[in-house]
Design an enzyme around this catalytic site. Structure first.
Site, mmCIF file in Angstrom:
data_model
loop_
_atom_site.group_PDB
_atom_site.id
_atom_site.type_symbol
_atom_site.label_atom_id
_atom_site.label_comp_id
_atom_site.label_asym_id
_atom_site.label_seq_id
_atom_site.Cartn_x
_atom_site.Cartn_y
_atom_site.Cartn_z
ATOM 1 C CE1 TYR A 109 -3.836 2.393 0.965
ATOM 2 C CE2 TYR A 109 -2.103 3.488 2.202
ATOM 3 C CZ TYR A 109 -3.364 3.499 1.645
ATOM 4 O OH TYR A 109 -4.163 4.607 1.757
ATOM 5 C CD GLU A 197 -6.232 4.489 -1.002
ATOM 6 O OE1 GLU A 197 -6.246 4.686 0.220
ATOM 7 O OE2 GLU A 197 -7.253 4.201 -1.665
#
Lengths: 391, 296
Positions: A109, A197
């Site tokens: 992530y 993101e």
């Protein structure tokens, strides 16, 4: 302004963030051609909507031939995809992204957001990719590395190292990962992003090619900065926005649809939220948030009414105006004109306060308009609207 | 007593020849606020409502000794306008403009570091010390001199709250709208410190809303330093997640910034949270009710 995954990936590619081989398609024929052009044994056909949770909602399908790619695209295009983030109406699918399928060895992530209070961008990295990051943050806050960036000095090499370490990628991909982190920062500064993101950032299986790839991409651009990014502004897909909210926004009215029966017309965002709150406190349910704006004139008030009435569930309307620069008598005149022009059939409770309030209330009373009820106090007005909506 | 603005404030208006700038200059003058100069590049040498206009902030400050500036220029040019004010070291910069890009505000905050310049806004109604000085766009007449400090992220909701206070017989020391944007020049916490130090402020009314951590950060200051009573209302209990409620900063993002969270933290810090937006004036009046002079 949200971007679609395929648009976000185009931005990624432009700053050197590695993405899967892929192509966007708006028709089954284009999907078929995309499959052929990609030269991959199998592909993902990914519905392009402004919401997460697509995989679980059936918005990501697999195709292993050109014909199948067309079929899968046909299954998605023109439908509305309902995910846990879209609400029951779902969002329309007018494009699919045909992406190569990769064999994943690890999911990571990486994101960039803004720490509002401390006024600094914040880079986030975690080895726990591919899942809901909010859940990771709640259950295992230590699993997410956070690096606040000083705008004067920019992203520092030591910070890049810290983030790459937190990602936990194989040593031979560390340099690529460093590049991805730096590119993310570059993208933020050059494109006025408010959120970027990559979830997941994947390491593909060593048995295949062992690459680092942004498998998904989420980018939100600061609406206030769109004036200096006409290229990004052109990427707006208004079909992904709530149709009434979109229409209202076009004429300078902030509208958010809610689930109740009491329409709200208010000046000012804070007062509009407070009006929704007081309806709830009085036992009712607001149908919408609506901020008519600072310089609300007759035309704007009329527009606001017609927007509220597009929601067929509205059984009563509460108008709450605090007149500052905008005088109450002007507002009253606007209300009278609007109700006449639009032939409003639901009862309207009006609470006026502030500049020229007596004159405003007098105009409303003298008009003897059966549907217009002037109530001086906000709480009493909200209660009245709640009663009327129950009838 | 008051904070930030008062009898000695000399106001400059940047963007004075624009529609909003000109209109509110007149309203500030009506409130007897000394608007001593205006700035619009290219319009230097002219005057508007009797106020001399200059081409640059520097020239205006040199000629008028202004010590506060209200910025009304369009969002596209606001960064440059703020920059000019910072370079000229004007101690108080009030940014009324809505729609300033967040990245611009991040840069502004960077530039303000290490200076004593105070910036209020953007996307705010400004600030007022009732009976003395108004730097902003709020209707002056609803205010009354007194001892309640008011801090808010909103505009008309603040006017409503202030009007309730005035109706309840409670005047205000200074009322400040900190703005509805995600990144602001001054926080609740910064200004609470000023109210704490101000002898003319007896209690503070805080009007918060969903989004960000402004209220949570304020409680850190309240718990550690504030001895004066604080009353709060938080707007947006009904707001759905991930929806921007009018203000750029009013959004529950990633499950964070809900009204419920903020109310809980405020209550836990000893703040009196008022549930109804219509009960702000009477709640504060009831809580502060002191013995009448005769019964002392």
């Amino acid at each position: 302004m949200k971007l679609h995954e395929y648009q976000a990936k185009q931005l990624f590619a432009s700053v050197g963030i590695p993405i899967p081989r892929g192509q966007v398609a708006n028709t089954p024929e284009e999907a078929e051609a995309a499959y052929t052009a990609l030269c991959q044994p199998s592909v993902n056909v990914k519905a392009q909507v402004h919401a997460g949770g697509r995989g679980k909602a059936g918005g990501v399908l697999v195709a292993a031939s050109a014909v199948q790619a067309a079929e899968q695209a046909k299954r998605l295009l023109g439908t509305r995809l309902v995910t846990k983030q879209t609400g029951p109406q779902g969002l329309p699918v007018s494009a699919v992204l045909i992406d190569e399928r990769v064999e994943m060895a690890a999911e990571r992530y990486l994101a960039l957001t803004i720490d509002r209070f401390h006024a600094r961008p914040l880079l986030l990295a975690s080895a726990k990719g591919g899942m809901d990051i909010e859940e990771v943050a709640a259950s295992e806050p230590g699993a997410i590395a956070r690096e606040p960036i000083d705008l004067a000095t920019g992203l520092q090499p030591a910070q890049v190292s810290g983030l790459v370490e937190a990602l936990g990628v194989p040593a031979d991909l560390a340099e690529t990962a460093r590049g991805v982190v730096k590119s993310l920062w570059e993208l933020f500064v050059s494109h006025d992003a408010s959120l970027i993101e990559i979830n997941p950032l994947v390491v593909t299986a060593r048995s295949t090619d062992g690459r680092l790839l942004a498998l998904d991409a989420k980018v939100i651009i600061d609406d206030n900065a769109l004036f200096r990014h006409p290229d990004l502004a052109a990427m707006r897909d208004s079909t992904q926005e709530h149709p009434i909210e979109w229409k209202a926004g076009q004429i300078g009215i902030a509208y958010v649809g809610l689930e109740g029966t009491i329409g709200c017309l208010v000046n000012g965002a804070g007062l509009a939220m407070a009006t929704n709150d007081i309806i709830k406190l009085c036992g009712g349910e607001p149908a919408n948030f609506l901020d008519v704006g600072g310089g609300a004139n007759v035309e704007q008030v009329t527009n606001a009414f017609s927007i509220i009435l597009e929601d067929a569930r509205v059984k009563a309307i509460l108008v709450n105006i605090f007149g500052g620069i905008m005088r109450c008598d002007w507002v009253a005149q606007g209300l009278l004109n609007a109700t006449r022009t639009l032939n409003v059939r639901v009862p309207i409770v009006v609470r006026l306060q502030g500049t020229n309030v007596e004159e405003g209330r007098r105009l409303l009373t003298e008009a003897r308009h059966l549907n217009l009820i002037s109530v001086d106090e906000l709480e009493a007005a909200a209660q009245r609207a709640v009663e009327l909506a129950r009838r | 007593m008051s904070i930030l603005v008062g009898k000695d404030t000399r106001v400059l208006v940047q963007g004075i020849t624009g529609q909003a700038g000109a209109f509110h200059t007149e309203r500030m003058l009506e409130y007897k606020t000394p608007v001593v100069g205006g700035v619009t590049p290219g319009k230097g040498g002219t005057a508007i409502h009797g106020v001399p206009v200059f081409n640059t902030v520097r020239a205006a400050v040199e000629a008028t000794a202004a010590n506060a500036t209200a910025i009304f220029v369009p969002a596209k040019y606001t960064f440059e306008a703020i920059q000019e004010a910072i370079e000229t070291r004007i101690p108080l910069i009030v940014v009324i403009t809505e729609g300033v890009p967040t990245l611009d505000m991040l840069k502004v905050r960077q530039r303000l570091k290490g200076t004593s310049i105070r910036l209020i806004g953007p996307n705010c109604p400004g600030l007022i010390t009732p009976g003395q000085c108004k730097v902003g766009i709020m209707p002056g007449y609803i205010h009354k001199p007194g001892t309640i400090g008011v801090l808010s992220r909103s505009g008309t909701l603040t006017y409503d709250a202030v009007y309730q206070l005035t109706q309840a017989g409670l005047g205000q020391s200074t009322c400040i709208g900190i703005g509805g944007d995600p990144v602001l020049g001054s926080s609740f916490a910064d200004l609470l410190a000023l109210f704490q130090a101000d002898q003319g402020t007896e209690a503070v009314v805080l009007i918060g809303e969903i989004g960000g951590t402004e209220e949570e950060e304020a409680t850190a200051y309240i718990r550690g330093h504030l001895t004066k009573p604080v009353f709060a209302f938080v707007a947006g209990r009904m707001a759905p997640k991930e929806k921007r409620m009018g203000h750029a900063g009013a959004i529950v993002a990633g499950g964070k910034g809900t009204a419920a969270e903020k109310i809980e933290v405020l209550r836990a810090s000893g703040v009196t949270v008022i549930d109804s937006p219509a009960a702000i004036g009477r709640s504060v009046a009831q809580a502060l009710r002191r013995p009448t002079p005769s019964s002392r």
